[in-house]
Scaffold this active site. Structure first.
Site: not given
Length: 721
Positions: A142, A120
């Site tokens: 995740e 990210e």
């Protein structure tokens, strides 16, 4: 700033700011609290310097680019922290947004892996340049930890790849290497790995800055459209109609992260970028402060790393690497172990009573290797090299020089003793011997060995090529060196070793037995079989207890019960069968239902059709007057296994929380959302767990009773964050 450096340099293209991530006293960069403060500060500094800057470079001083979130801090969160967590996520995102909207090019130099929050962070850049290293991994894992990529990962990947294109990388946590990233358009240039890679990365970044004096994210450009269309487009809308239902068939509502990720993807695709990232933040804050993420992070990050780093391995023993290993018995287990070894470069001697049987065992590896060749995952020369490592034989002399010999013959003490004594003389100097038994105590089997110190249990799970867990059983006389060498061997196979003490059934078989027998006991009490099976699956267990008993053969369960009874008699003790065991014995001996392999057990198996519960179960066992609920069934199935886990800790069969949690999930299918059989206790709260156990013991017997030793063990191993 504590975790990064901000430096200005005069380059041919003009002034360039380099932000180098370098968290002190850590091998990797993480999104710790200091980093979050530093990220906000550095974004503000870059904004102040905007007029003189030509570009920004994001770089790392570590061997990888960025590892992601600080998961220890997540473990300390509670639901009441959600508003503060949301504010913290939004604060970091504002810093990201400041950098990517400066109007000048931002380039990320990916010198190694960037996972989760690390990827990210890389997505802040307008261009990503990576080292062409096959070991480097990028992506958003995740969901495997009960979280979502909520630091712009969902919003950006959806806008870069489209709803359908981003789905594998968000919903399935698919990772990718530099070349796949380049093919996807997520990575620009690749530079050769090796010495000088860092300088080449920087040179490429500066070249891109010079060629692109102005830069913006694709979604900030006028006329931007999401690739493949929004949820309003007919093709996407059609897929989304069934997506939630398909997801529920997999999660059974036990895993909130996949549902949150899908919602954030779809909702975010219908609004502007900034609104989409706020939606993402809300979902992430809720997950970070919830119990499932805490359970899954505990086990799939911290406990898994404990196993891989050797925390259960005896200290002070040098690492070892075996070159030649022998296997006695070329049946399903022996053949599977041969594949596991040969595919990892270990020369394997596969012995059985005849060459024909040994070659039949090798044929299993031929079949598996051929499938990989057909799928393009293995070349023909690689296939041949793998198969050449397996030597089938009926001659015990071919085992000469093996550093380890594993017996994988039938669960019979006399047979195991005979093959042990026949093969042990063939061991290389300093070699050791192992049994693949799943239930028989190792100390008893070691009596047939010439040296009980060099005798150990190495229990693989079936099918070996798919099951990651291996149970290492230390006998009463097994020495530390043998345990350490067995641990190294299992890691070399790419599998997960847990170390357990010696007792009947060890940890996994013993605990798994409580699951299936509790299911059988409930059937005997009059609870409908379909209710038991469906409640188990809805709790997150892979298969219902009655189906498992069928697959493993009811006759095998009866054999184990009879062996246990005989062992107790030999010790002068009486053995009292449990209600579940008595029902299984009745199924085999009175009703003639031996299990799937024998034509049917709790289920019928019509040819060419789906299996179905044996209709006679209703009239034989079901009682309409018996009250039951799905929750009560699920409690009995889960609590019974956790109670047995606590007992194993109290008895020293288990000596660590990580062995308990990893063993229960990877060995016996305990639901992943719980974090494992021990973490399930801590997730419920110790006092609440003990109260429920007392209720279950009062209603359903001593199987749920916790003695003082078990209560003390639960408290001793409670994690402290």
């Amino acid at each position: 700033m504590k975790t990064l450096r901000y430096e200005l340099s005069e380059e041919a293209c003009g002034t360039v700011a380099t932000i180098t991530f370098d968290q002190p006293d850590s091998p990797v960069n993480t999104m710790c609290a200091d980093w979050q403060d530093d990220m906000v500060a550095v974004a503000e500094q870059a904004l102040r310097d905007r007029e003189k800057l030509q570009g920004v470079i994001l770089a790392s001083a570590k061997s990888t680019f960025f590892a992601g979130a600080d998961l220890k801090s997540v473990m300390r969160l509670a639901p009441a922290d959600a508003p503060a967590v949301y504010a913290g996520i939004e604060r970091v995102k504002r810093a990201f947004r400041t950098l990517e909207t400066l109007g000048i090019p931002v380039v990320a130099c990916l010198n190694g892996s960037a996972l989760g929050g690390g990827w990210e962070l890389a997505l802040v850049a307008h261009r990503r340049i990576a080292v062409d290293d096959a070991k480097a991994q990028f992506g958003l894992p995740e969901l495997t930890l009960g979280l979502i990529p909520g630091a712009t990962g969902i919003t950006k990947m959806t806008r870069l790849l489209g709803l359908m294109g981003a789905q594998p990388y968000i919903m399935e946590s698919k990772l990718f290497g530099p070349r796949e990233g380049q093919a996807l358009g997520l990575i620009g240039e690749l530079v050769p790995a090796g010495e000088g890679a860092a300088a080449t990365l920087r040179a490429q970044a500066l070249a891109w800055i010079a060629a692109n004096p102005q830069a913006q994210q694709p979604w900030d450009a006028k006329g931007y459209k999401i690739p493949g269309g929004t949820p309003a487009s007919p093709k996407i809308a059609g897929a989304l109609v069934v997506a939630p239902a398909m997801l529920t068939t997999k999660t059974h509502g036990r895993y909130p992260a996949p549902e949150a990720a899908l919602s954030a993807m779809v909702e975010g695709a219908q609004v502007d970028y900034d609104t989409a990232t706020r939606i993402e933040s809300r979902y992430l804050a809720r997950l970070m402060t919830g119990p499932v993420a805490r359970n899954m992070i505990n086990t799939f990050f911290f406990d898994l790393n404990a196993i891989k780093s050797g925390q259960s391995r005896p200290r002070g023993v040098p690492r070892s690497k075996l070159q030649k290993v022998g296997i006695l018995g070329a049946g399903m287990m022996g053949a599977g172990i041969a594949w596991a070894q040969a595919s990892r470069g270990i020369a394997t001697v596969l012995k059985d009573v005849s060459l024909e049987k040994a070659e039949h065992g090798k044929a299993y590896s031929v079949k598996l290797a051929q499938k990989r060749v057909e799928k393009g995952r293995m070349s023909a020369p690689e296939q041949q090299a793998l198969l050449d490592r397996i030597t089938p034989t009926a001659d015990v002399a071919d085992l000469k020089g093996c550093e380890l010999i594993i017996e994988a013959v039938f669960e019979n003490r006399e047979l195991k003793a005979r093959v042990t004594q026949e093969a042990e003389p063939m061991l290389a100097d300093g070699g050791f011997f192992a049994s693949n038994t799943s239930t028989l105590p190792i100390s008893g089997l070691a009596q047939a060995s010439r040296d009980a110190r060099k005798f150990i249990g190495i229990h693989f799970f079936s099918p070996v090529d798919k099951m990651k867990l291996v149970e290492i059983i230390r006998g009463k006389q097994t020495d530390d060196e043998t345990v350490a060498r067995a641990y190294d061997y299992v890691l070399a196979l790419g599998k997960l070793p847990i170390v357990v003490g010696d007792s009947r059934g060890f940890y996994t078989s013993r605990t798994f037995g409580t699951y299936v027998m509790e299911g059988a006991a409930m059937l005997g009490e009059g609870i409908p079989a379909a209710a038991i099976e469906n409640a188990a699956v809805q709790a997150g267990l892979p298969v219902g207890p009655l189906a498992v008993l069928d697959e493993t053969a009811l006759t095998l369960s009866v054999h184990v019960i009879e062996q246990t009874r005989a062992d107790h008699a030999a010790e002068g003790k009486a053995y009292e069968s449990t209600p579940g065991e008595r029902l299984v014995e009745r199924m085999v001996k009175e009703l003639g239902r031996p299990g799937r392999a024998g034509g049917g057990g709790f289920y019928d198996y019509p040819q060419g059709a789906k299996k179905q519960l044996w209709p006679e179960l209703k009239s034989l066992f079901e009682r309409p007057d018996v009250a039951w609920s799905v929750q009560a069934i699920q409690d009995r199935l889960l609590y019974r296994q956790s109670v047995e886990t606590a007992r194993c800790l109290a008895e020293g069969v288990l000596t660590s929380a990580h062995d308990a949690n990893i063993g229960s999930i990877f060995g016996i299918g305990f639901p992943a959302w719980t974090g494992g059989a021990l973490q399930f206790i801590y997730g419920q709260g110790i006092e609440a767990f003990e109260r429920r156990c007392a209720e279950l013991a009062a209603a359903h017997g001593a199987g749920f009773a916790l003695d003082e030793a078990a209560r003390a063990a639960i408290r001793k191993f409670e994690p402290r964050w």
